[in-house]
Design an enzyme around this catalytic site. Sequence first.
Site, mmCIF file in Angstrom:
data_model
loop_
_atom_site.group_PDB
_atom_site.id
_atom_site.type_symbol
_atom_site.label_atom_id
_atom_site.label_comp_id
_atom_site.label_asym_id
_atom_site.label_seq_id
_atom_site.Cartn_x
_atom_site.Cartn_y
_atom_site.Cartn_z
ATOM 1 C CB THR A 32 -19.665 36.705 -38.357
ATOM 2 O OG1 THR A 32 -19.100 37.601 -37.256
ATOM 3 C CG2 THR A 32 -18.183 36.010 -38.838
ATOM 4 C CB CYS A 33 -22.826 40.826 -37.549
ATOM 5 S SG CYS A 33 -21.603 42.435 -38.450
#
Length: 66
Positions: A32-33
Amino acid sequence: MVQHSSSTVSTAANGSCGPSESADDDLPSVMTCANYLKLPPYSTKEIMYKKLLYAISEGQGSFDLS
């Protein structure tokens, strides 16, 4: 941008890790980052579609930031 992962390591029902019989057994994963979706090399688009829907529906509400 979508990139495909070539990893075929999965967690079996008994909790052991090892190579899966087929990438069709694996679920997609994300970082997700980095806005990165990792897809195993599914054999058909239909299997990919089903695995993506399953991962989305089962993952709803399980990733919370506080």
